[in-house]
Every structure is written in structure tokens, then in C-alpha cells.
Design a protein around this motif. Structure first.
Motif, PDB file in Angstrom:
ATOM      1  N   GLY A  20       0.930  -1.249  -0.028  1.00 11.00           N
ATOM      2  CA  GLY A  20       0.094   0.035  -0.027  1.00 11.00           C
ATOM      3  C   GLY A  20       0.891   1.123   0.088  1.00 11.00           C
ATOM      4  N   GLY A  21       2.056   1.136  -0.134  1.00 10.78           N
ATOM      5  CA  GLY A  21       3.128   2.119  -0.007  1.00 10.78           C
ATOM      6  C   GLY A  21       3.168   2.951   1.352  1.00 10.78           C
ATOM      7  N   LYS A  22       2.390   2.335   2.340  1.00 13.09           N
ATOM      8  CA  LYS A  22       2.486   2.985   3.613  1.00 13.09           C
ATOM      9  C   LYS A  22       3.837   2.848   4.301  1.00 13.09           C
ATOM     10  N   LEU A  23       4.723   2.334   4.157  1.00 12.13           N
ATOM     11  CA  LEU A  23       5.836   2.124   4.461  1.00 12.13           C
ATOM     12  C   LEU A  23       7.205   2.401   3.594  1.00 12.13           C
ATOM     13  N   HIS A  24       8.171   3.116   4.049  1.00 11.05           N
ATOM     14  CA  HIS A  24       9.603   3.033   3.488  1.00 11.05           C
ATOM     15  C   HIS A  24      10.188   1.841   3.784  1.00 11.05           C
ATOM     16  N   THR A  25      10.874   1.180   2.757  1.00  9.80           N
ATOM     17  CA  THR A  25      11.459  -0.209   2.946  1.00  9.80           C
ATOM     18  C   THR A  25      12.989   0.067   2.318  1.00  9.80           C
ATOM     19  N   PRO A  26      13.900   1.044   2.955  1.00  8.47           N
ATOM     20  CA  PRO A  26      15.045   0.739   2.295  1.00  8.47           C
ATOM     21  C   PRO A  26      15.928  -0.314   2.226  1.00  8.47           C
ATOM     22  N   ILE A  27      16.620  -0.596   1.244  1.00  8.88           N
ATOM     23  CA  ILE A  27      17.526  -1.623   1.212  1.00  8.88           C
ATOM     24  C   ILE A  27      19.018  -1.244   1.115  1.00  8.88           C
ATOM     25  N   GLY A  28      19.894  -1.866   1.984  1.00  7.73           N
ATOM     26  CA  GLY A  28      21.234  -1.531   1.914  1.00  7.73           C
ATOM     27  C   GLY A  28      21.866  -2.378   0.950  1.00  7.73           C
ATOM     28  N   ALA A  29      22.976  -2.847   1.285  1.00 11.48           N
ATOM     29  CA  ALA A  29      23.796  -3.534   0.135  1.00 11.48           C
ATOM     30  C   ALA A  29      23.214  -4.802  -0.101  1.00 11.48           C
ATOM     31  N   GLN A  30      23.507  -4.900  -1.785  1.00 15.44           N
ATOM     32  CA  GLN A  30      22.887  -6.078  -2.388  1.00 15.44           C
ATOM     33  C   GLN A  30      24.215  -6.792  -2.720  1.00 15.44           C
ATOM     34  N   LEU A  31      24.634  -7.925  -2.032  1.00 22.20           N
ATOM     35  CA  LEU A  31      25.782  -8.249  -2.391  1.00 22.20           C
ATOM     36  C   LEU A  31      25.773  -9.876  -2.970  1.00 22.20           C
ATOM     37  N   PRO A  32      26.664 -10.153  -3.648  1.00 22.18           N
ATOM     38  CA  PRO A  32      26.626 -11.566  -4.351  1.00 22.18           C
ATOM     39  C   PRO A  32      26.720 -12.811  -3.174  1.00 22.18           C
ATOM     40  N   LEU A  33      26.255 -13.622  -3.641  1.00 23.57           N
ATOM     41  CA  LEU A  33      26.479 -15.078  -2.734  1.00 23.57           C
ATOM     42  C   LEU A  33      27.411 -15.167  -1.991  1.00 23.57           C
ATOM     43  N   ASP A  34      28.663 -15.267  -2.765  1.00 26.93           N
ATOM     44  CA  ASP A  34      29.849 -15.501  -2.152  1.00 26.93           C
ATOM     45  C   ASP A  34      30.550 -14.402  -1.256  1.00 26.93           C
ATOM     46  N   GLN A  35      29.627 -13.211  -0.851  1.00 26.65           N
ATOM     47  CA  GLN A  35      30.295 -12.101  -0.033  1.00 26.65           C
ATOM     48  C   GLN A  35      29.421 -12.230   1.226  1.00 26.65           C
ATOM     49  N   ALA A  36      28.897 -13.500   1.543  1.00 31.34           N
ATOM     50  CA  ALA A  36      27.874 -13.405   3.009  1.00 31.34           C
ATOM     51  C   ALA A  36      28.831 -13.164   4.184  1.00 31.34           C
ATOM     52  N   ALA A  37      30.012 -13.354   4.012  1.00 31.14           N
ATOM     53  CA  ALA A  37      30.925 -12.961   5.207  1.00 31.14           C
ATOM     54  C   ALA A  37      30.932 -11.557   5.288  1.00 31.14           C
ATOM     55  N   ALA A  38      31.100 -10.874   4.191  1.00 26.12           N
ATOM     56  CA  ALA A  38      30.904  -9.353   4.264  1.00 26.12           C
ATOM     57  C   ALA A  38      29.752  -8.941   4.800  1.00 26.12           C
ATOM     58  N   ALA A  39      28.493  -9.563   4.423  1.00 27.56           N
ATOM     59  CA  ALA A  39      27.279  -9.009   4.753  1.00 27.56           C
ATOM     60  C   ALA A  39      27.163  -9.314   6.492  1.00 27.56           C
ATOM     61  N   HIS A  40      27.892 -10.424   6.791  1.00 29.11           N
ATOM     62  CA  HIS A  40      27.892 -10.748   8.327  1.00 29.11           C
ATOM     63  C   HIS A  40      28.697  -9.645   9.044  1.00 29.11           C
ATOM     64  N   HIS A  41      29.790  -9.400   8.442  1.00 29.61           N
ATOM     65  CA  HIS A  41      30.714  -8.460   9.065  1.00 29.61           C
ATOM     66  C   HIS A  41      29.799  -6.980   9.291  1.00 29.61           C
ATOM     67  N   GLN A  42      29.229  -6.570   7.968  1.00 28.90           N
ATOM     68  CA  GLN A  42      28.438  -5.317   7.927  1.00 28.90           C
ATOM     69  C   GLN A  42      27.237  -5.378   9.240  1.00 28.90           C
ATOM     70  N   LEU A  43      26.671  -6.246   9.418  1.00 26.03           N
ATOM     71  CA  LEU A  43      25.404  -6.499  10.063  1.00 26.03           C
ATOM     72  C   LEU A  43      25.766  -6.460  11.491  1.00 26.03           C
ATOM     73  N   ALA A  44      26.886  -6.940  11.871  1.00 26.13           N
ATOM     74  CA  ALA A  44      27.342  -7.262  13.272  1.00 26.13           C
ATOM     75  C   ALA A  44      28.072  -5.869  13.659  1.00 26.13           C
ATOM     76  N   SER A  45      28.505  -4.987  12.889  1.00 22.61           N
ATOM     77  CA  SER A  45      29.407  -3.822  13.051  1.00 22.61           C
ATOM     78  C   SER A  45      28.457  -2.578  13.451  1.00 22.61           C
ATOM     79  N   ARG A  46      27.220  -2.703  13.193  1.00 26.71           N
ATOM     80  CA  ARG A  46      26.245  -1.780  13.947  1.00 26.71           C
ATOM     81  C   ARG A  46      26.290  -0.659  12.991  1.00 26.71           C
ATOM     82  N   SER A  47      26.891  -0.708  11.804  1.00 27.33           N
ATOM     83  CA  SER A  47      26.937   0.312  10.615  1.00 27.33           C
ATOM     84  C   SER A  47      25.683   0.356   9.984  1.00 27.33           C
ATOM     85  N   VAL A  48      24.823  -0.587   9.842  1.00 21.97           N
ATOM     86  CA  VAL A  48      23.864  -0.730   8.776  1.00 21.97           C
ATOM     87  C   VAL A  48      22.483  -0.101   9.203  1.00 21.97           C
ATOM     88  N   THR A  49      22.101   0.668   8.362  1.00 18.13           N
ATOM     89  CA  THR A  49      20.730   1.365   8.773  1.00 18.13           C
ATOM     90  C   THR A  49      19.521   0.683   7.489  1.00 18.13           C
TER      91      THR A  49
END
Ligand SMILES: NC(=O)c1ccc[n+]([C@@H]2O[C@H](COP(=O)([O-])OP(=O)(O)OC[C@H]3O[C@@H](n4cnc5c(N)ncnc54)[C@H](OP(=O)(O)O)[C@@H]3O)[C@@H](O)[C@H]2O)c1
Length: 327
Positions: free
Chosen positions: A291-320
Motif C-alpha cells: 500500500g506504499g505506507k512504509l519506506h522499505t530501504p534496502i542496504g547492500a545487495q551483495l553476491p552470494l559469495d560475499q556472505a561473510a562481508a554481509a555478516h561483518h556489516q550487520l554485526a558492525s552496527r553500521s547498517v541502517t
């Protein structure tokens, strides 16, 4: 068939995740095979990798294919599956999602509306279903409710703030930086407290005429839980729904006595186990998402082989904004 998957052979840091070619059997009876197009990265994945969080993230047999949800296209049907078709676009909550293809029971699938793109479903299906039960069923947020949400600029925080506000509640959020405070203010929060520089319990009491919040949603755990008991109103509910800063551990039950505080430690899987409840929950989520009632921003879109980088980012508290993996 062979597929690529991110697996772990032991618990540990992000480096234990490896990209491997694995044999995926044909889907069992009652399952479908999904060709994943967008995989959500959630805190539950970090608990699964670390392996010491107990609860539903119990130690499974190694190796573990990582992940708890994805979006994709059905490309094979197991025996007895008659109400799904090849080519259908679905989201699912279920294991082994950090992969090119995943076999998944039909009961774990959600039909996705066209208005909800893959990335939005990847980032918000698990979080949105969680927000649905937290705000509408576990505690019924409504006009007149004051809700305090920790980590208000994180993935869960963004959807809780906006949906809670839509339900008419006064939303107070905590964050760890001025930059995150701005993000939270833009996503439904009336009042934002920087808990790195301010005592959040004192401020919440000050904001509520000394009474405290009606409900507190705590996804932070160790760092925030006990202090939350100081700023909940008498007979209020403290929902310990996550442990990003570490497990809460043991605490003295007597701390609840003087205010008759209700404490709960829920998990999404209990709240979508019943198919009818899951259908109602997903309809409510898709209504607000499409319904367009929520803003749903998406952060990094990474290839599957960069799962470790994704975990580093999420755990680093830098992600919004939620991170997704694109196989
Ligand atoms: N029980 C359920 O059904 C359920 C379902 C889904 C998610 N969850 C929980 O919801 C929470 C949020 O999940 P999410 O994936 O959307 O993550 P997120 O909120 O995007 O990230 C976690 C946030 O926690 C805060 N935090 C405080 N101390 C931290 C620490 N020591 N290390 C890392 N983060 C810390 C950070 O915000 P600040 O920097 O602002 O403090 C960080 O951004 C998680 O605890 C998760 O387990 C529970």
C-alpha cells in the motif's frame, strides 16, 4: 542437481562460511524446489553461525547450509504438491536459504504480491512477519500506546517504528549515533534517544510523566534488557525478542515483582506455525508493504559469495537498512 551454497563446518566468525558446490536432492513429498533470487541476511543467521545462542538456534548437525529466508521462483514440485506451480514467485521462511536452490516445505511458502519487489521481500519478509506478531498479536499496539523500541534504526527498528506509528502508537526509539537518530526519525519515531550518550530509562520516564512505556521491544539483549525494566510502566510488557549485543542470561525474577512486569522471549516460528495465522499475518504485512505506507530501504545487495562481508556489516552496527544476497 548441483547448487552453490554457503555452508559452515564449525561455529565461529564470518570466516567459517564457505561457498561450496553441493548436491541438492529432488524435493521430497510436500516440498518444492525454489531457485533463490534474493536472500535476506538476518540476525538469526549470525546466531546460527556463532552457535551459542540456544533457543530455536540450537546446534544442528554439521555441515550447516546457512540462512533462514529467501525469495525466488519455484522450479520443481515434490510428490503431492498440487496447489503450487513451476514459475510461481514465492518467499519463504525456512532453513538452507544461502544457496542457489533450496528445497522447502509448501507450508513455509508465502505468495508474494507483484507490488512487493524481490529485494523488499528479501529484506523485510522475516522482519515484517516478526513486526506483525510483535505489534498486533503478542502485544496489541493501538492509539494511546507508548512503545519503546531499541535499535530503532536497524532493520527491525525501521519497520516497527513505521507500523507502530500507523497503528496509532507513540513510538520512542533508541539508537547509538546522531546519524541513526535521523534515520529513526524518518521511520515513524516521535522521540529518539541516543543511548550511547543518554540514560534511556531516565529519558523514557521523563517523556512519559514518570510512568514508563506500555511495551518495550528489545532486540539488543545484554546491553539493554535490565535497564528496560526500569522504564516500563506497572503491568507493562518487556519483549526480549533478540540478543544483538549478547544473551540476557540469568536475572532475578524478583525484579519484576514491584511493577508486575510481564517479560516474554518469543520467536517468529511459534507465531506463524499455524497456517491460518501465517496467512492472516502475511496478508497484513503485504497490505502495508504494497500500500506504499512504509519506506522499505534496502542496504547492500551483495553476491552470494560475499556472505561473510554481509555478516561483518550487520554485526558492525553500521547498517541502517537490510542487507540482501543475490545468488
Ligand atoms: N524473535 C524473533 O521472532 C525475531 C525475528 C527477527 C529478528 N529478531 C531480532 O531482531 C533484532 C534485530 O534484527 P535485525 O536483523 O533487523 O538487525 P539490526 O537491528 O539491523 O541490527 C542490530 C542492531 O542492534 C544494535 N546493537 C546494540 N548492541 C549491539 C552489538 N553489541 N552488536 C551488534 N548490534 C548491536 C545496533 O543498533 P544501534 O547501533 O543503534 O544500537 C544494530 O544495528 C535481532 O536481535 C534479531 O535477533 C527476532
Amino acid at each position: 542437481m548441483m547448487t552453490r551454497a554457503i555452508r559452515i563446518h564449525r561455529h565461529g566468525g564470518p570466516e567459517v562460511m564457505q561457498l561450496e558446490e553441493v548436491e541438492l536432492p529432488e524435493p521430497d513429498a510436500g516440498q518444492v524446489r525454489v531457485k533463490n533470487t534474493c536472500i535476506g541476511v538476518n540476525y538469526a543467521d549470525i546466531y546460527e553461525r556463532e552457535g551459542d545462542h540456544g533457543g530455536p538456534h540450537f546446534a544442528k548437525e554439521m555441515p550447516i547450509t546457512m540462512g533462514h529466508m529467501a525469495v525466488g521462483i519455484i522450479d520443481a514440485l515434490g510428490a503431492g504438491v498440487t496447489d503450487r506451480h513451476i514459475g510461481e514467485r514465492v518467499g519463504y521462511i525456512g532453513p538452507n536459504s544461502y544457496a542457489g536452490h533450496t528445497n522447502i516445505p509448501v507450508a513455509r511458502l508465502f505468495r508474494l504480491p507483484d507490488a512487493v519487489p524481490d529485494t523488499v521481500a528479501g529484506g523485510y519478509l522475516l522482519r515484517g512477519l516478526t513486526a506483525e506478531y510483535l505489534l498486533r498479536r503478542l502485544y496489541k499496539v493501538q492509539p494511546g500506546t507508548t512503545a519503546l523500541v531499541h535499535a530503532a534504526a536497524g532493520g527491525m527498528g525501521l519497520i516497527l517504528g513505521q507500523w507502530g506509528s500507523l497503528l496509532g502508537a507513540r513510538m520512542i526509539g533508541t539508537v547509538s549515533s546522531p546519524q541513526k537518530a535521523q534515520v529513526a526519525r524518518a521511520h515513524g519515531y516521535d522521540t529518539v534517544i541516543n543511548y550511547s550518550s543518554e540514560d534511556f530509562a531516565e529519558r523514557t520516564l521523563a517523556e512519559t510523566n514518570g510512568v514508563g512505556a506500555d511495551v518495550i521491544y528489545d532486540g539488543v539483549g545484554k546491553m539493554a534488557f535490565l535497564k528496560s525494566l526500569d522504564c516500563i510502566r506497572p503491568r507493562g510488557m518487556v519483549v526480549s525478542y533478540g540478543t544483538a549485543s549478547g544473551n540476557v542470561g540469568e536475572f532475578d525474577l524478583q525484579r519484576l515483582h514491584s511493577k508486575s512486569i510481564v517479560v516474554t522471549r518469543p520467536t517468529l516460528r511459534s507465531w506463524i506455525a499455524d497456517p491460518d495465522e501465517a496467512a492472516t499475518a502475511s496478508k497484513a504485512l503485504f497490505d502495508v508493504l504494497s500500500g506504499g505506507k512504509l519506506h522499505t530501504p534496502i542496504g547492500a545487495q551483495l553476491p552470494l559469495d560475499q556472505a561473510a562481508a554481509a555478516h561483518h556489516q550487520l554485526a558492525s552496527r553500521s547498517v541502517t537498512a537490510p542487507i540482501v544476497l543475490i545468488p
